[in-house]
Design a protein around this motif. Structure first.
Motif, PDB file in Angstrom:
ATOM      1  N   HIS A   1       0.853  -1.178   0.000  1.00  0.00           N
ATOM      2  CA  HIS A   1       0.000   0.000   0.000  1.00  0.00           C
ATOM      3  C   HIS A   1       0.900   1.242   0.000  1.00  0.00           C
ATOM      4  O   HIS A   1       1.907   1.276   0.710  1.00  0.00           O
ATOM      5  CB  HIS A   1      -0.924  -0.001   1.228  1.00  0.00           C
ATOM      6  CG  HIS A   1      -1.989   1.022   1.099  1.00  0.00           C
ATOM      7  ND1 HIS A   1      -1.768   2.360   1.352  1.00  0.00           N
ATOM      8  CD2 HIS A   1      -3.282   0.919   0.714  1.00  0.00           C
ATOM      9  CE1 HIS A   1      -2.874   3.040   1.129  1.00  0.00           C
ATOM     10  NE2 HIS A   1      -3.814   2.183   0.738  1.00  0.00           N
ATOM     11  N   PRO A   2       0.543   2.261  -0.779  1.00  0.00           N
ATOM     12  CA  PRO A   2       1.382   3.468  -0.826  1.00  0.00           C
ATOM     13  C   PRO A   2       1.630   4.125   0.531  1.00  0.00           C
ATOM     14  O   PRO A   2       2.654   4.786   0.721  1.00  0.00           O
ATOM     15  CB  PRO A   2       0.596   4.406  -1.754  1.00  0.00           C
ATOM     16  CG  PRO A   2      -0.155   3.479  -2.646  1.00  0.00           C
ATOM     17  CD  PRO A   2      -0.532   2.304  -1.768  1.00  0.00           C
ATOM     18  N   ASP A   3       0.745   3.934   1.492  1.00  0.00           N
ATOM     19  CA  ASP A   3       0.942   4.517   2.827  1.00  0.00           C
ATOM     20  C   ASP A   3       2.199   3.996   3.516  1.00  0.00           C
ATOM     21  O   ASP A   3       2.705   4.645   4.440  1.00  0.00           O
ATOM     22  CB  ASP A   3      -0.253   4.219   3.744  1.00  0.00           C
ATOM     23  CG  ASP A   3      -1.498   4.990   3.351  1.00  0.00           C
ATOM     24  OD1 ASP A   3      -1.420   5.879   2.464  1.00  0.00           O
ATOM     25  OD2 ASP A   3      -2.566   4.695   3.922  1.00  0.00           O
ATOM     26  N   VAL A   4       2.715   2.836   3.095  1.00  0.00           N
ATOM     27  CA  VAL A   4       3.897   2.270   3.754  1.00  0.00           C
ATOM     28  C   VAL A   4       5.132   2.271   2.848  1.00  0.00           C
ATOM     29  O   VAL A   4       6.161   1.697   3.214  1.00  0.00           O
ATOM     30  CB  VAL A   4       3.620   0.843   4.303  1.00  0.00           C
ATOM     31  CG1 VAL A   4       2.494   0.881   5.328  1.00  0.00           C
ATOM     32  CG2 VAL A   4       3.328  -0.152   3.198  1.00  0.00           C
ATOM     33  N   TRP A   5       5.047   2.920   1.697  1.00  0.00           N
ATOM     34  CA  TRP A   5       6.204   3.006   0.808  1.00  0.00           C
ATOM     35  C   TRP A   5       7.327   3.803   1.474  1.00  0.00           C
ATOM     36  O   TRP A   5       7.103   4.692   2.288  1.00  0.00           O
ATOM     37  CB  TRP A   5       5.822   3.692  -0.498  1.00  0.00           C
ATOM     38  CG  TRP A   5       4.974   2.883  -1.427  1.00  0.00           C
ATOM     39  CD1 TRP A   5       4.575   1.591  -1.293  1.00  0.00           C
ATOM     40  CD2 TRP A   5       4.396   3.354  -2.636  1.00  0.00           C
ATOM     41  NE1 TRP A   5       3.799   1.215  -2.349  1.00  0.00           N
ATOM     42  CE2 TRP A   5       3.663   2.270  -3.194  1.00  0.00           C
ATOM     43  CE3 TRP A   5       4.414   4.554  -3.311  1.00  0.00           C
ATOM     44  CZ2 TRP A   5       2.976   2.375  -4.395  1.00  0.00           C
ATOM     45  CZ3 TRP A   5       3.729   4.666  -4.509  1.00  0.00           C
ATOM     46  CH2 TRP A   5       3.019   3.588  -5.055  1.00  0.00           C
TER      47      TRP A   5
END
Length: 177
Positions: A89-93
């Motif tokens: 998920h982009p939130d954890v990139w």
């Protein structure tokens, strides 16, 4: 299950549907994937059903944060014995979770298939972060091809990378008894 310093890597379950759909319906996460973002949960459910059916043969895992267990933030592993894949998920990139997950998974994949000479990856060359990640893990560029995937009417290219068995990373995880 595999535990790393910050992650829980575990087999897929059908209960992961909504978390996985949150990832696979996000156009940012799917930008360099081999197909478009999932519009409805039906497509994600078919995908997840295939993952669940592959357990325990596949070396593919759902990824949870140890600090926030119960929420899937990605998946990583070898969806075929010789090919790695991952999505988060982009939130954890940008937090090193993909590196941490793959550092734990790749040695297990080689151990599971003792005759496997290398693990490969097929990456959209525009996904420079993914190419850098794989190179950091020891993967080497092996080739390029044009127009390998058509996603919503747009053709994309591929770069092919390979991690020879001799260059595989050392295990960075513990396996609970």
């Amino acid at each position: 299950m595999i535990l790393t310093d910050r992650l829980i890597l575990r087999p897929a379950r059908m209960e992961d549907l909504m978390d996985l759909h949150t990832i696979m319906s996000d156009p940012r996460a799917m930008r360099y994937w081999s197909h478009a973002a999932h519009a409805g949960t039906e497509r994600t459910e078919r995908y997840l059903t295939g993952m669940v059916a592959a357990v325990p043969e596949a070396e593919e895992y759902m990824v949870e944060l140890r600090a926030a267990p119960g929420r899937v933030v990605g998946k990583a592993g070898c969806w075929r014995p010789d090919e790695v894949g991952y999505i988060f998920h982009p939130d954890v990139w940008g937090k090193g979770y993909a590196y941490e997950a793959l550092s734990a998974i790749l040695p297990r994949a080689f151990a599971r298939s003792p005759d496997l000479p290398a693990i490969t990856a097929d990456v959209d060359p525009r996904n420079t972060a993914s190419v850098r990640l794989l190179e950091r893990l020891g993967f080497e560029l092996r080739g390029r091809a044009e127009n390998t995937f058509e996603v919503e009417g747009v053709w994309t290219d591929s770069v092919f990378l390979s991690l020879p068995r001799a260059r595989s990373v050392s295990p960075a995880a513990s396996i609970p008894g």
